[in-house]
Design an enzyme around this catalytic site. Structure first.
Site, PDB file in Angstrom:
ATOM      1  CG  ASP A  47      -1.771   1.248   1.297  1.00 42.46           C
ATOM      2  OD1 ASP A  47      -2.864   1.208   0.718  1.00 42.46           O
ATOM      3  OD2 ASP A  47      -1.342   2.266   1.886  1.00 42.46           O
ATOM      4  CE  LYS A  77      -3.475   4.838   0.585  1.00 43.92           C
ATOM      5  NZ  LYS A  77      -2.060   4.626   0.876  1.00 43.92           N
TER       6      LYS A  77
HETATM    7  P1  NAD Z   1       0.662   1.641  11.924  1.00 42.56           P
HETATM    8  O1  NAD Z   1      -0.487   1.591  12.833  1.00 42.56           O
HETATM    9  O2  NAD Z   1       0.856   0.568  10.925  1.00 42.56           O
HETATM   10  O3  NAD Z   1       1.939   1.805  12.851  1.00 42.56           O
HETATM   11  C1  NAD Z   1       3.219   1.701  12.314  1.00 42.56           C
HETATM   12  C2  NAD Z   1       4.249   1.876  13.401  1.00 42.56           C
HETATM   13  O4  NAD Z   1       3.981   0.988  14.480  1.00 42.56           O
HETATM   14  C3  NAD Z   1       5.636   1.525  12.913  1.00 42.56           C
HETATM   15  O5  NAD Z   1       6.263   2.650  12.364  1.00 42.56           O
HETATM   16  C4  NAD Z   1       6.328   1.017  14.150  1.00 42.56           C
HETATM   17  O6  NAD Z   1       6.839   2.112  14.855  1.00 42.56           O
HETATM   18  C5  NAD Z   1       5.178   0.427  14.945  1.00 42.56           C
HETATM   19  N1  NAD Z   1       5.093  -1.045  14.832  1.00 42.56           N
HETATM   20  C6  NAD Z   1       4.911  -1.796  13.710  1.00 42.56           C
HETATM   21  N2  NAD Z   1       4.830  -3.089  14.022  1.00 42.56           N
HETATM   22  C7  NAD Z   1       4.957  -3.173  15.370  1.00 42.56           C
HETATM   23  C8  NAD Z   1       4.940  -4.256  16.278  1.00 42.56           C
HETATM   24  N3  NAD Z   1       4.782  -5.513  15.864  1.00 42.56           N
HETATM   25  N4  NAD Z   1       5.100  -3.967  17.594  1.00 42.56           N
HETATM   26  C9  NAD Z   1       5.246  -2.708  18.027  1.00 42.56           C
HETATM   27  N5  NAD Z   1       5.258  -1.639  17.207  1.00 42.56           N
HETATM   28  C10 NAD Z   1       5.108  -1.879  15.884  1.00 42.56           C
HETATM   29  O7  NAD Z   1       0.601   3.077  11.238  1.00 42.56           O
HETATM   30  P2  NAD Z   1       0.643   3.685   9.790  1.00 42.56           P
HETATM   31  O8  NAD Z   1       1.969   3.481   9.157  1.00 42.56           O
HETATM   32  O9  NAD Z   1       0.133   5.051   9.921  1.00 42.56           O
HETATM   33  O10 NAD Z   1      -0.461   2.882   8.972  1.00 42.56           O
HETATM   34  C11 NAD Z   1      -0.149   1.776   8.161  1.00 42.56           C
HETATM   35  C12 NAD Z   1      -0.231   2.134   6.690  1.00 42.56           C
HETATM   36  O11 NAD Z   1      -1.502   2.711   6.378  1.00 42.56           O
HETATM   37  C13 NAD Z   1       0.749   3.217   6.240  1.00 42.56           C
HETATM   38  O12 NAD Z   1       2.065   2.751   6.149  1.00 42.56           O
HETATM   39  C14 NAD Z   1       0.132   3.608   4.940  1.00 42.56           C
HETATM   40  O13 NAD Z   1       0.420   2.670   3.924  1.00 42.56           O
HETATM   41  C15 NAD Z   1      -1.341   3.609   5.301  1.00 42.56           C
HETATM   42  N6  NAD Z   1      -1.857   4.930   5.732  1.00 42.56           N
HETATM   43  C16 NAD Z   1      -2.867   5.475   5.004  1.00 42.56           C
HETATM   44  C17 NAD Z   1      -3.399   6.705   5.357  1.00 42.56           C
HETATM   45  C18 NAD Z   1      -4.495   7.265   4.549  1.00 42.56           C
HETATM   46  O14 NAD Z   1      -4.835   8.440   4.712  1.00 42.56           O
HETATM   47  N7  NAD Z   1      -5.098   6.502   3.670  1.00 42.56           N
HETATM   48  C19 NAD Z   1      -2.909   7.402   6.462  1.00 42.56           C
HETATM   49  C20 NAD Z   1      -1.880   6.822   7.196  1.00 42.56           C
HETATM   50  C21 NAD Z   1      -1.373   5.586   6.828  1.00 42.56           C
END
Ligand code: NAD
Length: 278
Positions: A47, A77
């Site tokens: 994604d 996107k």
């Molecule tokens: P997320 O909830 O996936 O959190 C990611 C963070 O959590 C990592 O950077 C790391 O610090 C931590 N993490 C990951 N695995 C872990 C584990 N097993 N244990 C402990 N900590 C852990 O947050 P995100 O990146 O905001 O969301 C995921 C994806 O969603 C993004 O990478 C992106 O592709 C998408 N996204 C989309 C939008 C949108 O507006 N459509 C907005 C934000 C993110």
């Protein structure tokens, strides 16, 4: 349910329930390396977004990972300044060029914005891109119920996917019920609290009931709610941990316990108020 299971989209296509989010991954070697680890761990969906400025690196990762393109599911996107009919057509061409691929599996409008006419023109362009085969499925992101209703009123059909902020602090129950009724598949962004997992007290204890971590319990909670997930990590061990969630099932009490963490905390805020880049 296993890692190869896919959600049925209303347009007849299918989408993996688990994907890799790549927000903030560096364009180039970091994206390439992370995708290689993710594919090895069993992820088949990536994604990205034009806003993430890493589509070129994601494309490199996809070509280098050893799997044929059609075994991967690629989502990107269009950003807010790419809305509008002509802009959206050009934005898709630009994403395809950066990703070096002939087609997208899923193309999303990143945020709704405040201009209804422009939003609907953007959607019309996405339908055109789908009819040209450049995009297999079209969907939206951060759309609220009223935005989805608007598309249905104008075009007679709902987007097949809505990617929205969702985690136990912000479970979006009303949207979940609505999506279920309309056959829209929700994908949770920020499934692990958008990086604020340490604020979620009690999740480790729930995971421990199953010999799992708190993060694994939360990811499982999403799946059992019928919601697809795209957790992000650039660390190999966490990529593996986040994919290792198909060999246990949360019981009803633990599902409720995670749902009861709802405290209204949204890291993205109200999409109606999100005006960045428009
Ligand atoms: P997320 O909830 O996936 O959190 C990611 C963070 O959590 C990592 O950077 C790391 O610090 C931590 N993490 C990951 N695995 C872990 C584990 N097993 N244990 C402990 N900590 C852990 O947050 P995100 O990146 O905001 O969301 C995921 C994806 O969603 C993004 O990478 C992106 O592709 C998408 N996204 C989309 C939008 C949108 O507006 N459509 C907005 C934000 C993110």
């Amino acid at each position: 349910m296993n890692i190869n299971d896919r959600a049925n989209l209303k347009d007849g296509n299918t989408m993996p329930w688990l994907g890799l989010g790549v927000y903030l991954l560096g364009d180039g070697s970091e994206a390439e390396r992370t995708i290689a680890w993710a594919v090895e761990a069993g992820y088949r969906l990536i994604d990205t977004a034009s806003f993430y400025k890493n589509e070129a690196g994601v494309g490199m990762g996809i070509r280098a990972c050893g799997l044929p393109r059609e075994e991967l599911f690629l989502t990107t996107k269009l950003w807010n300044n790419e809305q509008g009919y002509e802009n959206a057509i050009i934005a898709c061409e630009n994403s395809l060029r950066r990703l070096k691929t002939d087609y997208l599996d899923l193309y999303l409008i990143h945020w709704p914005g405040q201009d209804k006419a422009r939003r609907l023109k953007t959607w019309e362009a996405l339908l055109e891109l789908k009819s040209q085969g450049k995009v297999k499925s079209v969907g939206v992101s951060n759309f609220k119920i009223h935005h989805l209703d608007e598309i249905m009123a104008a075009f007679g059909e709902a987007p097949v996917v809505d990617q929205v902020e969702m985690h136990p602090f912000y479970p979006q129950e009303e949207l979940r019920a609505y999506a279920k009724e309309k056959g829209i598949v929700l994908t949770a962004w920020g499934p692990l609290f958008h990086g604020h997992i340490r604020d979620a007290k009690g999740i480790d204890a729930i995971g421990a009931h199953y010999g799992k971590t708190g993060a694994q319990a939360v990811l499982r909670w999403h799946l059992q709610n019928g919601v697809a997930i795209i957790p992000k990590s650039s660390k190999k061990e966490r990529l593996i941990e986040n994919a290792d969630i198909f060999d246990f099932e949360l019981n009803d009490a633990d599902m409720r316990a995670l749902g009861s963490l709802n405290n209204g905390t949204s890291y993205g805020g109200d999409p109606d108020q999100f005006t960045m880049g428009f």
